[in-house]
Enzyme design. Structure first.
Site, PDB file in Angstrom:
ATOM      1  N   CYS A 123       1.057  -1.212  -0.123  1.00 45.77           N
ATOM      2  CA  CYS A 123       0.068  -0.093  -0.345  1.00 45.77           C
ATOM      3  C   CYS A 123       0.524   1.249  -0.288  1.00 45.77           C
ATOM      4  O   CYS A 123       0.548   2.684   0.571  1.00 45.77           O
ATOM      5  CB  CYS A 123      -0.932   0.034   0.886  1.00 45.77           C
ATOM      6  SG  CYS A 123      -2.440  -0.991   1.089  1.00 45.77           S
ATOM      7  N   HIS A 265      -2.719   6.297   4.835  1.00 48.40           N
ATOM      8  CA  HIS A 265      -3.118   5.283   3.776  1.00 48.40           C
ATOM      9  C   HIS A 265      -4.177   5.216   4.957  1.00 48.40           C
ATOM     10  O   HIS A 265      -4.180   5.056   6.941  1.00 48.40           O
ATOM     11  CB  HIS A 265      -2.545   4.665   4.253  1.00 48.40           C
ATOM     12  CG  HIS A 265      -3.294   3.259   3.822  1.00 48.40           C
ATOM     13  ND1 HIS A 265      -3.283   3.244   2.286  1.00 48.40           N
ATOM     14  CD2 HIS A 265      -2.748   1.912   4.198  1.00 48.40           C
ATOM     15  CE1 HIS A 265      -4.213   1.257   2.237  1.00 48.40           C
ATOM     16  NE2 HIS A 265      -4.131   0.746   3.750  1.00 48.40           N
ATOM     17  N   ASN A 295     -10.600   0.074   1.373  1.00 44.02           N
ATOM     18  CA  ASN A 295      -9.350   0.273   1.953  1.00 44.02           C
ATOM     19  C   ASN A 295      -9.082  -0.351   0.668  1.00 44.02           C
ATOM     20  O   ASN A 295      -8.985  -1.289  -0.068  1.00 44.02           O
ATOM     21  CB  ASN A 295      -8.689  -0.870   2.982  1.00 44.02           C
ATOM     22  CG  ASN A 295      -6.777  -0.975   2.449  1.00 44.02           C
ATOM     23  OD1 ASN A 295      -6.653   0.200   1.658  1.00 44.02           O
ATOM     24  ND2 ASN A 295      -6.599  -2.133   3.258  1.00 44.02           N
TER      25      ASN A 295
END
Length: 337
Positions: A123, A265, A295
């Site tokens: 990520c 994030h 997400n």
């Protein structure tokens, strides 16, 4: 192509792309529990994660499709032609194929002729891609870069768990949604990327991920699903995350009040609430996307940046905070030009 020693490199345009298909967490839960394999109380997914809806790519949409849509929006925002690019980085946790680099698939559709390659670091891929683009421009290897991400982690979600054990092992995957983002990176006269910091704890690489597709498990559906413990990952991030923020503040002299926005994030709402509690970041500085999008992996920060770009004035500073499996953390301080 050597830049001046005092060159400033910044983000000059941004774009994002969301798939049209949208479903609620309850709809996803109904799909997972269809056929009586599991019995869960109503709204279990929503209550546990705070995620209300998310977007899923259609069957004929891929990571490159979402990246391409975002890329076209970013280029249009800057008034650029694809041939104006000399570096294209596909920076994502997802890819279309194992080989070649998905950057080539994006470039073939976009019509650019840039040096093209992939950047992959879970990520944190998109932030890593921006940093790599900046570094290559400073090194004189490129003048203008397009950094794109297309994330379809929904396809690593186990839709038919055989029972409670498989369900628990893959529960973190039920937070996923799909999205794409893109930025143009090039020299700017003022502002730009002011600071980059990283922290890596690779000893925790087994905490979560998708084991399949590499030389260890090249084939087999069992390895194609995301598995891992969200609680364990959060513990690692909390252990090493505060130090990186302390270093950034000490080096830059910037505190929360100096930032127009803080982009972080986002995995779940409880995770984000814990981040606020641990760091003291003012909630009004955040761009909260996780209840609406879930997400979306490395596209998270790009989507947030796209949503606030028009509200930023020259001189406004933005702190970006990336978290990725592996485990890695990354911060980037950017000043709007």
């Amino acid at each position: 192509m050597q830049p001046a020693a005092t060159a400033r490199i910044g983000i000059t345009a941004v774009g994002a792309q969301l798939p049209a298909r949208r479903l609620t967490s309850q709809q996803l839960q109904d799909e997972i529990t269809a056929g009586g394999r599991l019995r869960l109380p109503e709204r279990t997914f929503e209550k546990a994660t705070g995620i209300v809806t998310r977007h899923f790519a259609a069957d004929d949409e891929y990571a490159s499709t979402l990246a391409l849509g975002a890329a076209r929006r970013a280029l249009a925002a800057r008034g650029l032609d694809p041939l104006d690019l000399d570096l294209l980085l596909f920076a994502s946790a997802t890819r279309d194929v194992a080989e070649p680099a998905t950057a080539h698939l994006v470039q073939a559709e976009l019509g650019s002729r840039a040096h093209a390659l992939d950047v992959s670091n879970a990520c944190n891929s998109f932030l890593n891609g921006i940093d790599l683009a900046r570094s290559m421009i400073l090194a004189g290897r490129a003048r203008r870069a397009l950094v794109v991400t297309g994330e379809t982690p929904s396809r690593a979600m186990r839709r038919d768990p055989s029972g409670a054990e498989q369900f628990r092992a893959g529960f973190a995957g039920y937070t996923f949604g799909d999205a794409g983002a893109a930025v143009v990176v090039e020299a700017v006269e003022r502002g730009g990327i002011l600071d980059v910091e990283t922290e890596t704890a690779s000893q925790h690489w087994e905490t979560g991920g998708i084991p399949g597709g590499g030389s260890r498990h090249p084939r087999g559906d069992e390895y194609s699903y995301f598995r891992g413990g969200g609680t364990e990952l959060r513990g690692v991030f909390e252990k090493i995350g505060l130090d990186i923020l302390t270093r950034v503040a000490a080096r830059t002299g910037l505190g929360w009040d100096d930032y127009a926005r803080v982009l972080v994030h986002q995995v779940t709402v409880p995770y984000l609430e814990r981040f606020v509690e641990a760091t003291g970041v003012p909630e009004e500085k955040l761009v909260v996307t996780v209840p609406e999008l879930g997400n979306v992996a490395s596209a998270t920060i790009g989507v947030q940046l796209d949503r606030i770009r028009d509200e930023l004035a020259s001189g406004d500073k933005v702190l970006m905070i990336g978290l990725g499996g592996g485990v890695s953390l990354m911060t980037m301080v950017w000043e709007a030009s």
